[in-house]
Scaffold this active site. Structure first.
Site, mmCIF file in Angstrom:
data_model
loop_
_atom_site.group_PDB
_atom_site.id
_atom_site.type_symbol
_atom_site.label_atom_id
_atom_site.label_comp_id
_atom_site.label_asym_id
_atom_site.label_seq_id
_atom_site.Cartn_x
_atom_site.Cartn_y
_atom_site.Cartn_z
ATOM 1 N N GLU A 293 0.890 -1.169 0.000
ATOM 2 C CA GLU A 293 0.000 0.000 0.000
ATOM 3 C C GLU A 293 0.917 1.205 0.000
ATOM 4 O OE1 GLU A 293 -1.485 3.300 1.154
ATOM 5 O OE2 GLU A 293 -1.643 2.288 3.095
ATOM 6 N N CYS A 339 -2.019 8.255 4.215
ATOM 7 C CA CYS A 339 -2.038 7.855 2.802
ATOM 8 C C CYS A 339 -3.338 8.300 2.145
ATOM 9 C CB CYS A 339 -1.897 6.341 2.676
ATOM 10 S SG CYS A 339 -0.441 5.662 3.473
#
Length: 553
Positions: A293, A339
């Site tokens: 990720e 993120c």
């Protein structure tokens, strides 16, 4: 050996403490912040259950007070990394042979310890070491980490119970074993929960782990490792190895027994890992599973129907207020270092003046400073490198004739502080609309209402695809936008901010340059750490070679 079909306790999301004024949790957390601020600890390498100290030592400092040293940690050399590989290999056979209910029990106990005995310790360590506010630390550690541990055990049970059908006279079975070799877990600074999950998730399924924690999250990550040990984790199952990226790549990622990489971090680093494993593919005993990720350039796209007067008894512009809050919280919570943090927004010109007024009014009330002062909405960005990078983008926008910086500022004399910064650009493809900044910087492109379709297409044309949000009241328009942006974000929100994914509710991850989209916090991620074997047992096997169609007419 028990022949019972055990059931994992049904998971529920961990309740979030508010830390509001006059609550007992606020007092307890404040006391723990004071305690941790008054001590300095030593963090060893932990390999095969043994603590190892080296002559290579670095400091853990508070980002909001970078002269305050919280800890010193030891860094592994090639020698210690090689020891970690051996420890992971040595522990593998016994660990994978342990019944799943016993492996799961270790991590369920860890979840309980985090929820009770160590809640404030981990929360305070995350606040001080990573400059999170009380609420941001609470939703991270303990809450999300507890959810990861409990839901992963539940998902694993579901996987193991999934069995194929069988014809008459046969019994078909699926069994699941861990990957061949060991798993390298490489964790980021911004979420303590992610760090714990990257190592614990594959371990629960029988894998052994070499964990490289981020240097800027060392304090909280070390305490997680100690919680796992207290919960009964056997020696060598997870090896806690602070090290340089170059050394870790050279020793760990090039080892022939690398079975997988569980990664959260920058897109560039993950691409480097992918290239490295590709170059070494003939060396490995198996194809390493790569789960990552990575970055994001997360968006919010508003349609002018958000301002439709829909009040029954009076004029109602509530949704404009809600949109302003979503912009601010999405962009500036935890200093934009998620993120999923909002970093680009597309606002129609017909509502821009109202939104600008609301945003500036609300942002002006937000304080930035020491997270131990609960009146602050933002802490500091993580370190000097991050500060300097963010500053570069802000300064460039101030000097660009096509941009206007509505608010913001920075100061690193005591801490690495960047104020909430709003940039308005005339260029839909301006650099801060395209490149990941990872700071409290929101760039807004104001589009002409008649250019809705063209601007929507521009929004979807980005190398990242992690999170995004759309806003409006017109359901036909919302449906249209959702379809147009179907490949623009792995986590998509309607009339909400683009942050705040919850384990078991919004599995997290995106595609394109944002990662492999293996959805942490869901059953999908667990499949990546398992190697299934199909077993067919026949009760009455054929005794002749010929088939019936071969008989003569």
């Amino acid at each position: 050996m028990s022949n019972s079909n055990f059931r994992i306790p049904a998971p529920v999301n961990e309740p979030i403490f508010s830390y509001a004024k006059n609550t007992k949790e606020r007092t307890a957390l404040k006391n723990e912040l004071t305690r941790q601020s008054s001590i300095k600890i030593e963090i060893p390498i932990i390999i095969g259950g043994k603590e190892i100290k080296t002559n290579n030592i670095k400091k853990v400092v508070m980002p909001h007070n970078h002269k305050h040293v919280l800890a010193e940690y030891h860094i592994a050399s090639d020698k210690e990394l090689a020891l970690a590989i051996k420890a992971a290999k040595d522990a593998k056979e016994t660990w994978q042979a342990m019944p799943f209910n016993h492996r799961a029990a270790i991590f369920l106990k860890a979840a309980d310890l985090i929820s009770t005995k160590y809640r404030y310790l981990l929360n305070a360590a995350t606040m001080l070491g990573q400059s999170k506010t009380a609420f941001q630390a609470e939703i991270d550690t303990p809450c999300e980490l507890i959810d990861f541990l409990k839901f992963n055990a539940h998902y694993a049970e579901q996987i193991f119970s999934n069995q194929p059908i069988s014809d008459k006279g046969t019994w078909n079975r699926l069994e699941y074993r861990p990957l061949d070799g060991f798993v390298a877990a490489i964790s980021p600074f911004n979420f303590t929960a992610i760090a714990g999950n990257l190592s614990a998730c594959p371990a629960m399924l029988g894998n052994t782990i070499i964990w490289k924690p981020a240097s800027t999250a060392m304090l909280s990550n070390y305490y997680i490792m100690k919680v796992f040990e207290e919960a009964g984790l056997p020696a060598g199952v997870i090896n806690f190895v602070p090290s340089s990226g170059a050394d870790f790549s050279k020793i760990v990622l090039e080892d022939k027994d690398l079975g997988g990489v569980h990664f959260t971090g920058s897109t560039k680093v993950f691409k480097d890992i992918w290239q490295l494993t590709g170059k070494n593919i003939n060396k490995y005993k198996s194809y390493p599973r790569l789960v990552g990720e990575t970055g994001g350039k997360d968006f919010l796209f508003a349609h002018n129907s958000v301002a439709i007067d829909s009040g029954i008894l009076h004029k109602d512009n509530t949704q404009l207020e809600q949109l302003a809050v979503a912009l601010i919280r999405g962009a500036f919570e935890y200093q934009g270092q998620k993120c999923s943090a909002l970093s680009r927004a597309y606002i129609p010109s017909s509502i821009w003046e109202d939104i600008k007024k609301l945003m500036l009014e609300k942002t002006a009330k937000l304080k930035t400073g020491d997270v131990s002062d609960f009146s602050n909405f933002l802490g500091a960005v993580i370190d000097k490198n991050s500060f300097d990078n963010i500053k570069k983008y802000i300064d460039a926008a101030k000097a660009d004739k096509n941009c206007q910086v509505l608010c913001g500022g920075y100061d690193d004399k005591k801490g690495y502080f960047v104020e909430p910064t709003i940039i308005v650009t005339k260029e839909a493809n301006y650099v801060t609309m395209k490149e990941e900044i990872f700071g409290p910087v929101l760039t807004i492109y104001v589009y002409d209402d008649k250019d809705f379709d063209k601007t929507l297409e521009l929004c979807g044309d980005n190398e990242y695809a992690l999170t995004g949000a759309i806003w409006g009241r017109d359901r036909e328009i919302l449906t249209y936008m959702e379809k147009a942006l179907q490949s623009a974000a792995g986590n998509f929100y309607i009339n909400d901010k683009c942050t705040g994914a919850v384990v078991g509710q919004q599995p997290f991850g995106g595609g394109k340059a944002s990662g492999t989209n293996d959805k942490a916090g869901s059953i999908l991620n667990l499949f990546r750490w398992l190697s299934p074997r199909t077993i067919k047992e026949t009760f009455n096997a054929p005794s002749i070679v010929e088939y019936p169609f071969m008989d003569n007419e």
